[in-house]
Design a protein around this motif. Structure first.
Motif, PDB file in Angstrom:
ATOM      1  N   PHE A 102       0.853  -1.191   0.000  1.00  0.00           N
ATOM      2  CA  PHE A 102       0.000   0.000   0.000  1.00  0.00           C
ATOM      3  C   PHE A 102       0.883   1.232   0.000  1.00  0.00           C
ATOM      4  N   GLU A 103       0.619   2.157  -0.895  1.00  0.00           N
ATOM      5  CA  GLU A 103       1.370   3.402  -0.981  1.00  0.00           C
ATOM      6  C   GLU A 103       0.531   4.526  -0.380  1.00  0.00           C
ATOM      7  N   THR A 104       1.009   5.080   0.722  1.00  0.00           N
ATOM      8  CA  THR A 104       0.230   6.101   1.436  1.00  0.00           C
ATOM      9  C   THR A 104       0.126   7.406   0.661  1.00  0.00           C
ATOM     10  N   LYS A 105       1.166   7.759  -0.097  1.00  0.00           N
ATOM     11  CA  LYS A 105       1.133   9.014  -0.861  1.00  0.00           C
ATOM     12  C   LYS A 105      -0.024   9.058  -1.837  1.00  0.00           C
ATOM     13  N   SER A 106      -0.190   7.979  -2.581  1.00  0.00           N
ATOM     14  CA  SER A 106      -1.257   7.944  -3.592  1.00  0.00           C
ATOM     15  C   SER A 106      -2.505   7.224  -3.094  1.00  0.00           C
ATOM     16  N   ASN A 107      -2.411   6.674  -1.880  1.00  0.00           N
ATOM     17  CA  ASN A 107      -3.546   5.963  -1.283  1.00  0.00           C
ATOM     18  C   ASN A 107      -4.020   4.816  -2.197  1.00  0.00           C
ATOM     19  N   SER A 108      -3.019   4.044  -2.707  1.00  0.00           N
ATOM     20  CA  SER A 108      -3.360   2.960  -3.629  1.00  0.00           C
ATOM     21  C   SER A 108      -2.489   1.731  -3.379  1.00  0.00           C
ATOM     22  N   PHE A 109      -2.969   0.604  -3.866  1.00  0.00           N
ATOM     23  CA  PHE A 109      -2.242  -0.652  -3.765  1.00  0.00           C
ATOM     24  C   PHE A 109      -1.444  -0.897  -5.036  1.00  0.00           C
ATOM     25  N   TYR A 110      -0.334  -1.598  -4.883  1.00  0.00           N
ATOM     26  CA  TYR A 110       0.447  -2.055  -6.020  1.00  0.00           C
ATOM     27  C   TYR A 110       1.101  -3.363  -5.621  1.00  0.00           C
ATOM     28  N   SER A 111       1.732  -4.043  -6.553  1.00  0.00           N
ATOM     29  CA  SER A 111       2.390  -5.318  -6.273  1.00  0.00           C
ATOM     30  C   SER A 111       3.843  -5.248  -6.709  1.00  0.00           C
ATOM     31  N   ILE A 112       4.651  -6.110  -6.096  1.00  0.00           N
ATOM     32  CA  ILE A 112       6.051  -6.228  -6.494  1.00  0.00           C
ATOM     33  C   ILE A 112       6.426  -7.701  -6.621  1.00  0.00           C
ATOM     34  N   VAL A 113       7.352  -7.962  -7.513  1.00  0.00           N
ATOM     35  CA  VAL A 113       8.046  -9.238  -7.590  1.00  0.00           C
ATOM     36  C   VAL A 113       9.429  -8.931  -7.037  1.00  0.00           C
ATOM     37  N   ILE A 133      10.729  -5.534  -8.839  1.00  0.00           N
ATOM     38  CA  ILE A 133      10.070  -4.886  -9.967  1.00  0.00           C
ATOM     39  C   ILE A 133       8.633  -4.625  -9.545  1.00  0.00           C
ATOM     40  N   ARG A 134       8.227  -3.395  -9.715  1.00  0.00           N
ATOM     41  CA  ARG A 134       6.853  -3.010  -9.392  1.00  0.00           C
ATOM     42  C   ARG A 134       5.947  -3.381 -10.561  1.00  0.00           C
ATOM     43  N   ILE A 135       4.808  -3.978 -10.221  1.00  0.00           N
ATOM     44  CA  ILE A 135       3.841  -4.374 -11.246  1.00  0.00           C
ATOM     45  C   ILE A 135       2.459  -3.877 -10.856  1.00  0.00           C
ATOM     46  N   GLY A 136       1.578  -3.798 -11.821  1.00  0.00           N
ATOM     47  CA  GLY A 136       0.234  -3.302 -11.564  1.00  0.00           C
ATOM     48  C   GLY A 136      -0.674  -4.336 -10.933  1.00  0.00           C
ATOM     49  N   SER A 137      -0.507  -5.608 -11.326  1.00  0.00           N
ATOM     50  CA  SER A 137      -1.367  -6.658 -10.790  1.00  0.00           C
ATOM     51  C   SER A 137      -0.632  -7.992 -10.813  1.00  0.00           C
ATOM     52  N   PHE A 138      -1.187  -8.962 -10.093  1.00  0.00           N
ATOM     53  CA  PHE A 138      -0.585 -10.290 -10.037  1.00  0.00           C
ATOM     54  C   PHE A 138      -0.520 -10.946 -11.413  1.00  0.00           C
ATOM     55  N   LYS A 139      -1.380 -10.541 -12.325  1.00  0.00           N
ATOM     56  CA  LYS A 139      -1.409 -11.120 -13.671  1.00  0.00           C
ATOM     57  C   LYS A 139      -0.102 -10.876 -14.412  1.00  0.00           C
ATOM     58  N   GLU A 140       0.607  -9.824 -14.047  1.00  0.00           N
ATOM     59  CA  GLU A 140       1.859  -9.463 -14.704  1.00  0.00           C
ATOM     60  C   GLU A 140       3.074 -10.166 -14.083  1.00  0.00           C
ATOM     61  N   SER A 141       2.864 -10.996 -13.081  1.00  0.00           N
ATOM     62  CA  SER A 141       3.971 -11.530 -12.296  1.00  0.00           C
ATOM     63  C   SER A 141       4.900 -12.459 -13.071  1.00  0.00           C
ATOM     64  N   ASN A 142       4.388 -13.296 -13.956  1.00  0.00           N
ATOM     65  CA  ASN A 142       5.262 -14.230 -14.682  1.00  0.00           C
ATOM     66  C   ASN A 142       6.274 -13.503 -15.551  1.00  0.00           C
ATOM     67  N   LYS A 143       5.842 -12.479 -16.279  1.00  0.00           N
ATOM     68  CA  LYS A 143       6.766 -11.695 -17.099  1.00  0.00           C
ATOM     69  C   LYS A 143       7.768 -10.951 -16.216  1.00  0.00           C
ATOM     70  N   ALA A 144       7.277 -10.428 -15.089  1.00  0.00           N
ATOM     71  CA  ALA A 144       8.137  -9.675 -14.177  1.00  0.00           C
ATOM     72  C   ALA A 144       9.201 -10.568 -13.543  1.00  0.00           C
ATOM     73  N   ARG A 145       8.869 -11.803 -13.236  1.00  0.00           N
ATOM     74  CA  ARG A 145       9.862 -12.734 -12.662  1.00  0.00           C
ATOM     75  C   ARG A 145      11.023 -12.959 -13.631  1.00  0.00           C
ATOM     76  N   ILE A 146      10.711 -13.044 -14.902  1.00  0.00           N
ATOM     77  CA  ILE A 146      11.756 -13.222 -15.915  1.00  0.00           C
ATOM     78  C   ILE A 146      12.629 -11.966 -15.991  1.00  0.00           C
ATOM     79  N   LYS A 147      12.007 -10.795 -16.006  1.00  0.00           N
ATOM     80  CA  LYS A 147      12.744  -9.528 -16.055  1.00  0.00           C
ATOM     81  C   LYS A 147      13.594  -9.329 -14.798  1.00  0.00           C
ATOM     82  N   LEU A 148      13.104  -9.808 -13.672  1.00  0.00           N
ATOM     83  CA  LEU A 148      13.812  -9.629 -12.402  1.00  0.00           C
ATOM     84  C   LEU A 148      15.188 -10.282 -12.431  1.00  0.00           C
TER      85      LEU A 148
END
Length: 178
Positions: A102-113, A133-148
Motif C-alpha cells: 500500500f502506498e500512502t502518498k497515492s492511497n493505492s495498492f500495487y504489487s512487487i516481484v 520490480i513493481r507491477i500493476g497486478s498479479f497477472k503481470e507476475s510471470n513476465k516480471a519474474r523473468i525480467k527480475l
C-alpha cells in the motif's frame, strides 16, 4: 603524492570488495551444501483452501538448520523463504516472491516481484542484496519474474532493525513446529 594516495585508496577498496565477496561466496557454497545434505525433521502445513496456505519444513544437517517456508494467498502474497543457521546463528536468509503493498502518498495498492538475500558475517554484521520490480497486478507476475533475473541487485549493509526483524520472524515461525 596525490596520485599515489588515490591509487592506494583504490587498491584498498578493491581488496575490501574482494574480501566481502569471498565471505559471501563461502556462505553461498555452505548453504547449498546444507540444502543438499539436510534431512527433514519436522513440517507444518496450514491449508485453508486452494487460495490460501502456509507450509514449513525444518531440515537439519549436523549442527546446521534450514527452515523453509511457503506462504500463498491468491490476492496478496506468494512468498518463499529459507533461513540457514549454524548453532542458532544466522548464516543466510533468502526471501522471494510476490507481494501486494500500500502506498500512502497515492492511497493505492500495487504489487512487487522481489528477491532479498541476507548474508550474515556474524550476529551483528552482514550485507543485504535486494531487487524488485513493481507491477500493476498479479497477472503481470510471470513476465516480471523473468525480467527480475536480469535486474542488478542493490547491496547495502545490514541494519540492526533487519537483524531484529529476521530474528522475530524466525522465532515466531519456529514456534509453529513445536
Amino acid at each position: 603524492m596525490k596520485r599515489t594516495s588515490t591509487i592506494l585508496i583504490f587498491i584498498a577498496l578493491l581488496t575490501l570488495v574482494s574480501f566481502k565477496s569471498s565471505w559471501v561466496k563461502n556462505i553461498e557454497i555452505l548453504t547449498e551444501k546444507i540444502k543438499k545434505e539436510s534431512i527433514l525433521v519436522d513440517q507444518f502445513e496450514d491449508i485453508k483452501n486452494k487460495d490460501r496456505y502456509m507450509k514449513m519444513e525444518l531440515l537439519k544437517s549436523g549442527k546446521y538448520k534450514l527452515l523453509k517456508t511457503e506462504f500463498f494467498n491468491r490476492t496478496t502474497m506468494q512468498t518463499k523463504t529459507e533461513f540457514y543457521l549454524r548453532d542458532s546463528v544466522f548464516l543466510e536468509y533468502k526471501c522471494s516472491g510476490l507481494e501486494s503493498r500500500f502506498e500512502t502518498k497515492s492511497n493505492s495498492f500495487y504489487s512487487i516481484v522481489f528477491e532479498d538475500f541476507y548474508y550474515f558475517k556474524n550476529n551483528q554484521h552482514g550485507i543485504v542484496k535486494e531487487r524488485e520490480i513493481r507491477i500493476g497486478s498479479f497477472k503481470e507476475s510471470n513476465k516480471a519474474r523473468i525480467k527480475l533475473k536480469d535486474k542488478e541487485f542493490k547491496t547495502r549493509e545490514m541494519t540492526e532493525e533487519d537483524i531484529i526483524k529476521l530474528q522475530g520472524e524466525y522465532n515466531s515461525l519456529s514456534l509453529l513446529l513445536k
